[in-house]
Design a protein around this motif. Sequence first.
Motif: not given
Length: 138
Positions: A103-125
Motif C-alpha cells: 500500500y505504501l508503495f502505491y501511495l508513494s507512486a501516487l505522490a510521485n505522479t502528482l509531485d508530492i513528497k510523502v514526507s511533506d504530507a507526514i510532516l504537515n499532518e
Amino acid sequence: MDRNTISIDNDINLDNFQTQVDDVLIRHRSILDIITKLDEYTSRINRAVIKSATYCGCIEVHATKQDYNKESLEEIKNNMENHIKGKLCPSCKDILLEEIGAYLFYLSALANTLDIKVSDAILNEYKNIKTLGIFSLK
Ligand SMILES: [Zn+2]
C-alpha cells in the motif's frame, strides 16, 4: 536477523523510499493503475485483518457501543475501545506487513505522479496533530 540489520532497516529514509518506488514502477505507472492499486491494497489490508480473526483466530473482534458519556476528552480517549482481543500471531503480522508495505508503495507512486513528497504530507499532518493535540478529534 541480527540487531544491526534491524537498525539499518528501521533507518530507511522516506524520501529514498519514494525515489526507489519511482525507479522500479513500470507496469502500473498510469495514475489509473496507481489509484486502483491503492484501492486493491486497502481491501487486502482489511481482508488480512479479518482473516486474522475468522481464519487464524489469533485476534477476536468484540465490538460494542463506544461510551462518550464522560467529563472530558481525555477521559473519553482513555475509555475508547479498539474492540480487538488478543494479538496478531507472527504469521498474520507478516501478511499485514506485506500488504501495508505494498500500500505504501502505491501511495508513494501516487505522490510521485502528482509531485508530492510523502514526507511533506507526514510532516504537515504531524504539525496539525501536534498543534491541535486531543482537539484534532481523530
Ligand atoms: Zn494469526
